[in-house]
Design a protein around this motif. Structure first.
Motif, PDB file in Angstrom:
ATOM      1  N   GLN A 130       0.832  -1.205   0.000  1.00 40.25           N
ATOM      2  CA  GLN A 130       0.000   0.000   0.000  1.00 40.25           C
ATOM      3  C   GLN A 130       0.864   1.252   0.000  1.00 40.25           C
ATOM      4  O   GLN A 130       0.555   2.238  -0.680  1.00 40.25           O
ATOM      5  N   TYR A 133       2.126   1.743  -3.435  1.00 42.96           N
ATOM      6  CA  TYR A 133       1.039   2.232  -4.282  1.00 42.96           C
ATOM      7  C   TYR A 133       0.787   3.720  -4.037  1.00 42.96           C
ATOM      8  O   TYR A 133       0.593   4.484  -4.983  1.00 42.96           O
ATOM      9  N   ARG A 252      -8.045  -5.036 -18.534  1.00 45.59           N
ATOM     10  CA  ARG A 252      -7.837  -6.025 -17.472  1.00 45.59           C
ATOM     11  C   ARG A 252      -6.358  -6.381 -17.348  1.00 45.59           C
ATOM     12  O   ARG A 252      -5.835  -6.559 -16.240  1.00 45.59           O
ATOM     13  N   GLY A 256      -4.085  -5.843 -13.966  1.00 42.51           N
ATOM     14  CA  GLY A 256      -3.213  -6.845 -13.370  1.00 42.51           C
ATOM     15  C   GLY A 256      -1.782  -6.347 -13.239  1.00 42.51           C
ATOM     16  O   GLY A 256      -1.109  -6.585 -12.237  1.00 42.51           O
ATOM     17  N   HIS A 259      -1.429  -4.069 -10.211  1.00 38.99           N
ATOM     18  CA  HIS A 259      -1.271  -4.808  -8.956  1.00 38.99           C
ATOM     19  C   HIS A 259       0.129  -5.403  -8.845  1.00 38.99           C
ATOM     20  O   HIS A 259       0.723  -5.414  -7.755  1.00 38.99           O
ATOM     21  N   ARG A 264       1.295  -6.699  -5.258  1.00 38.62           N
ATOM     22  CA  ARG A 264       0.121  -7.501  -4.938  1.00 38.62           C
ATOM     23  C   ARG A 264      -0.082  -8.612  -5.980  1.00 38.62           C
ATOM     24  O   ARG A 264      -1.037  -8.593  -6.770  1.00 38.62           O
ATOM     25  N   ASP A 266      -1.145 -11.464  -5.465  1.00 39.02           N
ATOM     26  CA  ASP A 266      -2.377 -12.182  -5.166  1.00 39.02           C
ATOM     27  C   ASP A 266      -3.562 -11.591  -5.920  1.00 39.02           C
ATOM     28  O   ASP A 266      -4.518 -12.311  -6.247  1.00 39.02           O
ATOM     29  N   ARG A 267      -3.510 -10.297  -6.209  1.00 44.20           N
ATOM     30  CA  ARG A 267      -4.587  -9.670  -6.982  1.00 44.20           C
ATOM     31  C   ARG A 267      -4.335  -9.757  -8.478  1.00 44.20           C
ATOM     32  O   ARG A 267      -5.279  -9.837  -9.279  1.00 44.20           O
ATOM     33  N   ALA A 268      -3.066  -9.749  -8.871  1.00 49.26           N
ATOM     34  CA  ALA A 268      -2.739  -9.793 -10.303  1.00 49.26           C
ATOM     35  C   ALA A 268      -2.985 -11.184 -10.886  1.00 49.26           C
ATOM     36  O   ALA A 268      -3.439 -11.302 -12.033  1.00 49.26           O
ATOM     37  N   ILE A 271      -6.497 -12.192 -12.396  1.00 47.68           N
ATOM     38  CA  ILE A 271      -6.803 -11.414 -13.595  1.00 47.68           C
ATOM     39  C   ILE A 271      -6.061 -11.970 -14.792  1.00 47.68           C
ATOM     40  O   ILE A 271      -6.635 -12.243 -15.849  1.00 47.68           O
ATOM     41  N   ALA A 300       1.536 -15.863  -5.650  1.00 47.90           N
ATOM     42  CA  ALA A 300       0.165 -15.624  -5.207  1.00 47.90           C
ATOM     43  C   ALA A 300      -0.383 -16.764  -4.353  1.00 47.90           C
ATOM     44  O   ALA A 300      -1.535 -16.711  -3.915  1.00 47.90           O
TER      45      ALA A 300
END
Length: 405
Positions: A130, A133, A252, A256, A259, A264, A266-268, A271, A300
Motif C-alpha cells: 500500500q 502504491y 484487465r 493486473g 497490482h 500484490r 495475489d490480486r494480479a 486477472i 500468489a
C-alpha cells in the motif's frame, strides 16, 4: 536449528568432495608408469621365449629388444620423476581451494545477506504494498524520466505531412478524425506524451460516446508515456475503460500489471490467469502473461497452477469474430481489419515472430491503404531474417504477391 542444519549439510558436501581427492594419495595408489614398466618387462621376457622356440630369428629379436628397451627407459624416467618429487599434492590443494570457497561464501553471505531479518508477516507485506502504491510518481515526473522509445528515423516527407496534420488539428481542435490520426502518428513517431494528449482530447470530445476501446487506448498511451509505470492518471483511464466494459481484455491486463507493480501478486494472478484462459493466443498481452504466469502463481499462493496449452496455428480471427463481421457495415469491417493488422504489427515489433507472420503483415498492410508502410516493414523483415534463407524466401514471396518492393 537453521544454522546447525546448514552447517551439517555443508560438512556432508565437503566430505563427499574431499574424500575422493585425498583417496588418490593413499599408499595403494600406483603411478601409471609403474604399470607400463611391468608390461614392457613382460614383453622382453616374451621375446626371449619366442627366440628360444624359434618363433622369431635373432635379427627380429634384437630389433624388438631395442624398441621395447626404449619404452622401458621412458617409463622408468616417468616413474623416477613421480617418485623423486614430493607426493602429488593435488588432492590437498583441491581441499584447500574447497575450504577457501566455503569460507568465502560464508563471509559474502555475512556481508550481503540478512540472516537475522525476521519473516515479514502478511499484514506487513500488504502495508508495504500500500505504501508503494501511495507513493507512485506523478504522470509528469514519470514522463520526464521515461526513456525515449527507439524508432527508425522517418523520412522528411512523412515528417512534413505530420507537421501539417498538427497544424490542422491546432486550427480545428474539435476534429475527431484529425485527433484520432494525430494520436496514431505521434505514437508511431515515438512521441508518446503527444499521442496521449491527442487521445485524451479525443476521449473528452466524444464524452459519453467514447468506447471502452477508446479509453483503453488512452490508458495504454498514458502508461507508455510514463515509461511503463501505471500512475494515478493511467489507473484512472484503466478504471474508466473497465467501467464501460468490465470484460475489456486490454484494460484487465493493465489492471493486473498495476497490482503486480505495487506488490500484490495475489490480486494480479486471477486477472492474468483469466486472460490466459480466454485467449486468443494472438492477443499482444498473452506472451508476457505466459512468460510470467507460473512465477506469479507461486507468489500468489497457487504453486499447483498449470497454465493452459497454447493454441496451435497462425494468428487469425476466432469464430465469434468471423460471425460478428458478417453483421458489420463495410466501414466497421474495415476498422476491424485495421485493428487486427495493427495488433499483429505491435506484437511483432515488441515480441518478434515467425517469417510467416512477418509475411502476413506485409501482405495485409496494402489492404488497409498502407503500402508505403509495408515497404518499411519489408526492409525490417529482410534485416531480421538475413541469415535465414527459408524465412527470407517466405517474406519475399509474400511481398511479391502483395506488390510490395
Amino acid at each position: 536449528m537453521f544454522w546447525i542444519i546448514c552447517a551439517a549439510l555443508v560438512g556432508v558436501v565437503a566430505v563427499a568432495i574431499a574424500a575422493p581427492l585425498l583417496r588418490r594419495q593413499g599408499e595403494g595408489a600406483e603411478p601409471a608408469a609403474a604399470y607400463d614398466l611391468r608390461i614392457y618387462r613382460d614383453q622382453l621376457r616374451e621375446v626371449e621365449r619366442d627366440l628360444e622356440r624359434g618363433v622369431v630369428d635373432t635379427a627380429d629379436a634384437e630389433r624388438l629388444r631395442v624398441e621395447i628397451g626404449r619404452k622401458v627407459l621412458a617409463a622408468d624416467r616417468a616413474l623416477q620423476r613421480s617418485a623423486g618429487g614430493a607426493r602429488s599434492s593435488g588432492g590437498w590443494a583441491a581441499v584447500a581451494v574447497l575450504a577457501v570457497l566455503l569460507g568465502g561464501a560464508f563471509l559474502v553471505y555475512q556481508r550481503l545477506g540478512q540472516p537475522d531479518r525476521p519473516d515479514a508477516p502478511i499484514a506487513q507485506r500488504i502495508a508495504d504494498a500500500q505504501d508503494l502504491y501511495d507513493n507512485r510518481p506523478s504522470q509528469s515526473d514519470a514522463e520526464a524520466q521515461a526513456p525515449k522509445p527507439l524508432r527508425p528515423p522517418p523520412d522528411a516527407e512523412y515528417l512534413a505531412l505530420i507537421e501539417r496534420l498538427r497544424e490542422a488539428v491546432k486550427a480545428n481542435p474539435n476534429d475527431l478524425r484529425g485527433l484520432e490520426l494525430l494520436a496514431g502518428h505521434e505514437e508511431r513517431l515515438g512521441n508518446m506524451a503527444a499521442a496521449k494528449d491527442a487521445q485524451r482530447r479525443l476521449v473528452a470530445l466524444r464524452g459519453e460516446q467514447a468506447s471502452s476501446d477508446d479509453l483503453g487506448r488512452l490508458a495504454a498511451l498514458t502508461i507508455e508515456a510514463a515509461g511503463g509505470i501505471i500512475t494515478q492518471d493511467g489507473e484512472k483511464a484503466v478504471a474508466q475503460a473497465l467501467a464501460r466494459d468490465a470484460r475489456n481484455p486490454q484494460a484487465r491486463f493493465m489492471m493486473g500489471l498495476l497490482h503486480l507493480q505495487n506488490g500484490r501478486p495475489d490480486r494480479a494472478f486471477p486477472i492474468w490467469a483469466g486472460l490466459l484462459a480466454e485467449g486468443p493466443e494472438t492477443a499482444p498481452w498473452i506472451v508476457p502473461i505466459r512468460g510470467s504466469i507460473q512465477d506469479l502463481a507461486w507468489l500468489a499462493g497457487h504453486p499447483d497452477y498449470v497454465p493452459p496449452e497454447p493454441a496451435q496455428g497462425l494468428p487469425g480471427p476466432d469464430a465469434a469474430a468471423m460471425a460478428a463481421a458478417q453483421d458489420m457495415t463495410p466501414e466497421e469491417r474495415e476498422q476491424m481489419i485495421e485493428g487486427m493488422v495493427k495488433g499483429l504489427e505491435a506484437r511483432l515489433a515488441t515480441q518478434g515472430g515467425t517469417a510467416e507472420e512477418w509475411g502476413r503483415l506485409i501482405s495485409s498492410l496494402p489492404l488497409i491503404g498502407q503500402k508505403d508502410h509495408a515497404t518499411d516493414i519489408l526492409a525490417e523483415a529482410r534485416r531480421l531474417f538475413a541469415e535465414d534463407p527459408a524465412g527470407l524466401e517466405q517474406i519475399e514471396a509474400a511481398a511479391s504477391q502483395a506488390g510490395v518492393e
